[in-house]
Design a protein around this motif. Structure first.
Motif, PDB file in Angstrom:
ATOM      1  N   SER A  88       0.851  -1.120   0.023  1.00  0.00           N
ATOM      2  CA  SER A  88       0.097  -0.060  -0.042  1.00  0.00           C
ATOM      3  C   SER A  88       0.888   1.278   0.018  1.00  0.00           C
ATOM      4  O   SER A  88       2.078   1.270   0.807  1.00  0.00           O
ATOM      5  CB  SER A  88      -1.006   0.070   1.257  1.00  0.00           C
ATOM      6  OG  SER A  88      -1.573   1.346   1.364  1.00  0.00           O
ATOM      7  N   ARG A  89       0.523   2.223  -0.823  1.00  0.00           N
ATOM      8  CA  ARG A  89       1.269   3.451  -0.751  1.00  0.00           C
ATOM      9  C   ARG A  89       0.856   4.168   0.192  1.00  0.00           C
ATOM     10  O   ARG A  89       1.405   5.181   0.720  1.00  0.00           O
ATOM     11  CB  ARG A  89       0.931   4.508  -2.066  1.00  0.00           C
ATOM     12  CG  ARG A  89       1.442   3.641  -3.370  1.00  0.00           C
ATOM     13  CD  ARG A  89       1.589   4.480  -4.412  1.00  0.00           C
ATOM     14  NE  ARG A  89       0.395   5.323  -4.834  1.00  0.00           N
ATOM     15  CZ  ARG A  89      -0.625   5.008  -5.792  1.00  0.00           C
ATOM     16  NH1 ARG A  89      -0.471   3.873  -6.357  1.00  0.00           N
ATOM     17  NH2 ARG A  89      -1.452   5.802  -5.977  1.00  0.00           N
ATOM     18  N   ASN A  90      -0.188   3.968   1.297  1.00  0.00           N
ATOM     19  CA  ASN A  90      -0.721   4.682   2.189  1.00  0.00           C
ATOM     20  C   ASN A  90      -1.118   3.859   3.583  1.00  0.00           C
ATOM     21  O   ASN A  90      -2.212   3.681   3.858  1.00  0.00           O
ATOM     22  CB  ASN A  90      -1.846   5.578   1.879  1.00  0.00           C
ATOM     23  CG  ASN A  90      -1.580   6.472   0.926  1.00  0.00           C
ATOM     24  OD1 ASN A  90      -0.848   7.436   1.116  1.00  0.00           O
ATOM     25  ND2 ASN A  90      -2.265   6.335  -0.359  1.00  0.00           N
ATOM     26  N   PRO A  91      -0.029   2.827   3.785  1.00  0.00           N
ATOM     27  CA  PRO A  91      -0.409   1.913   4.928  1.00  0.00           C
ATOM     28  C   PRO A  91      -0.616   2.663   6.314  1.00  0.00           C
ATOM     29  O   PRO A  91      -1.544   2.026   7.090  1.00  0.00           O
ATOM     30  CB  PRO A  91       0.864   1.237   5.096  1.00  0.00           C
ATOM     31  CG  PRO A  91       1.915   1.999   4.704  1.00  0.00           C
ATOM     32  CD  PRO A  91       1.552   2.944   3.559  1.00  0.00           C
ATOM     33  N   TYR A 146       7.033   3.398  -8.718  1.00  0.00           N
ATOM     34  CA  TYR A 146       6.310   3.061  -7.544  1.00  0.00           C
ATOM     35  C   TYR A 146       4.837   2.957  -7.362  1.00  0.00           C
ATOM     36  O   TYR A 146       4.147   2.047  -7.092  1.00  0.00           O
ATOM     37  CB  TYR A 146       6.957   3.799  -6.180  1.00  0.00           C
ATOM     38  CG  TYR A 146       6.390   3.365  -4.842  1.00  0.00           C
ATOM     39  CD1 TYR A 146       6.603   2.073  -4.341  1.00  0.00           C
ATOM     40  CD2 TYR A 146       5.561   4.608  -4.224  1.00  0.00           C
ATOM     41  CE1 TYR A 146       5.898   1.839  -3.100  1.00  0.00           C
ATOM     42  CE2 TYR A 146       4.979   3.944  -2.995  1.00  0.00           C
ATOM     43  CZ  TYR A 146       5.032   2.697  -2.339  1.00  0.00           C
ATOM     44  OH  TYR A 146       4.607   2.557  -1.339  1.00  0.00           O
ATOM     45  N   LYS A 147       4.591   4.101  -7.989  1.00  0.00           N
ATOM     46  CA  LYS A 147       2.929   4.334  -8.142  1.00  0.00           C
ATOM     47  C   LYS A 147       2.368   3.168  -9.102  1.00  0.00           C
ATOM     48  O   LYS A 147       1.365   2.765  -8.884  1.00  0.00           O
ATOM     49  CB  LYS A 147       2.516   5.692  -8.567  1.00  0.00           C
ATOM     50  CG  LYS A 147       2.352   6.723  -7.665  1.00  0.00           C
ATOM     51  CD  LYS A 147       2.043   8.007  -8.347  1.00  0.00           C
ATOM     52  CE  LYS A 147       0.565   8.139  -8.929  1.00  0.00           C
ATOM     53  NZ  LYS A 147       0.233   9.605  -9.205  1.00  0.00           N
ATOM     54  N   GLU A 148       3.169   2.842 -10.215  1.00  0.00           N
ATOM     55  CA  GLU A 148       2.538   1.729 -11.038  1.00  0.00           C
ATOM     56  C   GLU A 148       2.757   0.384 -10.659  1.00  0.00           C
ATOM     57  O   GLU A 148       1.810  -0.307 -10.817  1.00  0.00           O
ATOM     58  CB  GLU A 148       3.510   1.977 -12.301  1.00  0.00           C
ATOM     59  CG  GLU A 148       3.110   3.225 -13.214  1.00  0.00           C
ATOM     60  CD  GLU A 148       3.930   2.805 -14.549  1.00  0.00           C
ATOM     61  OE1 GLU A 148       4.470   1.625 -14.947  1.00  0.00           O
ATOM     62  OE2 GLU A 148       4.287   3.889 -15.238  1.00  0.00           O
ATOM     63  N   LYS A 149       3.519   0.132  -9.537  1.00  0.00           N
ATOM     64  CA  LYS A 149       3.502  -1.278  -8.830  1.00  0.00           C
ATOM     65  C   LYS A 149       2.657  -1.269  -7.702  1.00  0.00           C
ATOM     66  O   LYS A 149       2.265  -2.479  -7.482  1.00  0.00           O
ATOM     67  CB  LYS A 149       5.115  -1.471  -8.408  1.00  0.00           C
ATOM     68  CG  LYS A 149       6.013  -1.540  -9.618  1.00  0.00           C
ATOM     69  CD  LYS A 149       7.324  -2.111  -8.831  1.00  0.00           C
ATOM     70  CE  LYS A 149       8.386  -1.013  -9.313  1.00  0.00           C
ATOM     71  NZ  LYS A 149       9.898  -1.236  -8.767  1.00  0.00           N
ATOM     72  N   VAL A 150       2.220  -0.057  -6.943  1.00  0.00           N
ATOM     73  CA  VAL A 150       1.870  -0.621  -5.519  1.00  0.00           C
ATOM     74  C   VAL A 150       0.508   0.356  -5.764  1.00  0.00           C
ATOM     75  O   VAL A 150       0.516   1.571  -6.020  1.00  0.00           O
ATOM     76  CB  VAL A 150       2.561  -0.043  -4.570  1.00  0.00           C
ATOM     77  CG1 VAL A 150       1.979  -0.305  -3.163  1.00  0.00           C
ATOM     78  CG2 VAL A 150       3.988  -0.728  -4.477  1.00  0.00           C
ATOM     79  N   ARG A 151      -0.561  -0.355  -5.132  1.00  0.00           N
ATOM     80  CA  ARG A 151      -1.788   0.352  -5.149  1.00  0.00           C
ATOM     81  C   ARG A 151      -1.972   1.326  -3.946  1.00  0.00           C
ATOM     82  O   ARG A 151      -1.238   1.407  -3.168  1.00  0.00           O
ATOM     83  CB  ARG A 151      -2.866  -0.645  -4.754  1.00  0.00           C
ATOM     84  CG  ARG A 151      -3.261  -1.631  -5.849  1.00  0.00           C
ATOM     85  CD  ARG A 151      -4.191  -3.003  -5.326  1.00  0.00           C
ATOM     86  NE  ARG A 151      -4.887  -3.116  -6.356  1.00  0.00           N
ATOM     87  CZ  ARG A 151      -5.895  -4.112  -6.275  1.00  0.00           C
ATOM     88  NH1 ARG A 151      -6.372  -4.492  -5.133  1.00  0.00           N
ATOM     89  NH2 ARG A 151      -6.513  -4.449  -7.380  1.00  0.00           N
ATOM     90  N   ARG A 152      -2.881   2.329  -4.106  1.00  0.00           N
ATOM     91  CA  ARG A 152      -2.958   3.281  -3.263  1.00  0.00           C
ATOM     92  C   ARG A 152      -3.319   2.873  -1.772  1.00  0.00           C
ATOM     93  O   ARG A 152      -2.863   3.375  -0.927  1.00  0.00           O
ATOM     94  CB  ARG A 152      -4.109   4.403  -3.741  1.00  0.00           C
ATOM     95  CG  ARG A 152      -4.320   5.509  -3.017  1.00  0.00           C
ATOM     96  CD  ARG A 152      -5.185   6.620  -3.691  1.00  0.00           C
ATOM     97  NE  ARG A 152      -4.737   7.322  -4.429  1.00  0.00           N
ATOM     98  CZ  ARG A 152      -5.243   7.347  -5.652  1.00  0.00           C
ATOM     99  NH1 ARG A 152      -6.434   7.131  -5.931  1.00  0.00           N
ATOM    100  NH2 ARG A 152      -4.418   8.103  -6.687  1.00  0.00           N
ATOM    101  N   TRP A 153      -4.559   2.050  -1.912  1.00  0.00           N
ATOM    102  CA  TRP A 153      -4.772   1.571  -0.368  1.00  0.00           C
ATOM    103  C   TRP A 153      -4.536   0.234  -0.154  1.00  0.00           C
ATOM    104  O   TRP A 153      -3.532   0.146   0.505  1.00  0.00           O
ATOM    105  CB  TRP A 153      -6.476   1.614  -0.499  1.00  0.00           C
ATOM    106  CG  TRP A 153      -6.989   3.010  -0.754  1.00  0.00           C
ATOM    107  CD1 TRP A 153      -7.610   3.402  -1.617  1.00  0.00           C
ATOM    108  CD2 TRP A 153      -7.126   4.081   0.466  1.00  0.00           C
ATOM    109  NE1 TRP A 153      -7.875   4.728  -1.532  1.00  0.00           N
ATOM    110  CE2 TRP A 153      -7.659   5.277  -0.052  1.00  0.00           C
ATOM    111  CE3 TRP A 153      -6.732   4.189   1.685  1.00  0.00           C
ATOM    112  CZ2 TRP A 153      -7.981   6.085   0.566  1.00  0.00           C
ATOM    113  CZ3 TRP A 153      -6.890   5.003   2.418  1.00  0.00           C
ATOM    114  CH2 TRP A 153      -7.522   6.293   2.029  1.00  0.00           C
ATOM    115  N   ILE A 154      -5.202  -0.767  -0.618  1.00  0.00           N
ATOM    116  CA  ILE A 154      -4.550  -2.090  -0.702  1.00  0.00           C
ATOM    117  C   ILE A 154      -4.645  -2.897  -1.690  1.00  0.00           C
ATOM    118  O   ILE A 154      -5.687  -2.540  -2.496  1.00  0.00           O
ATOM    119  CB  ILE A 154      -4.984  -2.904   0.765  1.00  0.00           C
ATOM    120  CG1 ILE A 154      -6.571  -2.792   0.555  1.00  0.00           C
ATOM    121  CG2 ILE A 154      -4.692  -2.193   1.846  1.00  0.00           C
ATOM    122  CD1 ILE A 154      -7.126  -3.579   1.487  1.00  0.00           C
TER     123      ILE A 154
END
Length: 154
Positions: A88-91, A146-154
């Protein structure tokens, strides 16, 4: 005029969560009447709250060990892409939402549960959008990958 080295977030994100949660519990919860409520809901909510709190503490600790600020009104000095940030980009916001949900369940507050959606909407608009724009400016291609690989939430 030079842009400040921060995301420009004005209201601390925990304040959004605490405000919506307090409003929801105040509007509908046995707790307001001094009662505990359903033991089952209290048990389930407590477990969820503890899980959320553990992830929250783990996420905050990761910021500290990475040498960057957790507060969005201070400069970000490092891009964290490992640990919980791999998923998550926002854990921290996910953990805050889980903790909020656990407390709302423990309080048997359907209103607080419904308000969580609106809280997350405001977090997305007034916090995450600013943070993402700031991180794109500051870290450029590294953050975009990083944004392309990892979701904003989960």
């Amino acid at each position: 005029m030079e842009k400040p080295d921060n995301a420009g977030v004005r209201i601390p994100p925990p304040l959004y969560f605490l405000s919506f949660l307090a409003l929801g519990i105040w509007q509908s919860s046995a707790w307001v009447q001094g009662k505990i409520g359903s033991p089952y809901m209290l048990a389930v909510g407590t477990i969820i709250t503890v899980v959320g709190a553990i992830f929250l503490l783990k996420s905050v600790r990761k910021h500290e060990t990475s040498g960057t600020n957790v507060e969005p009104w201070k400069p970000t000095t490092a891009l964290i892409t490992d640990g919980l940030h791999k998923y998550s980009r926002n854990p921290i916001y996910v953990a805050m939402a889980v903790t909020y949900l656990g407390i709302a369940i423990a309080a048997s507050s359907l209103v607080a549960i419904v308000l969580l959606f609106f809280c997350l909407l405001l977090i997305r608009i007034f916090v995450i959008a600013k943070e993402e724009a700031y991180l794109e400016d500051k870290f450029g291609e590294e953050y975009l990958q990083y944004k392309e690989k990892v979701r904003r939430w989960i």
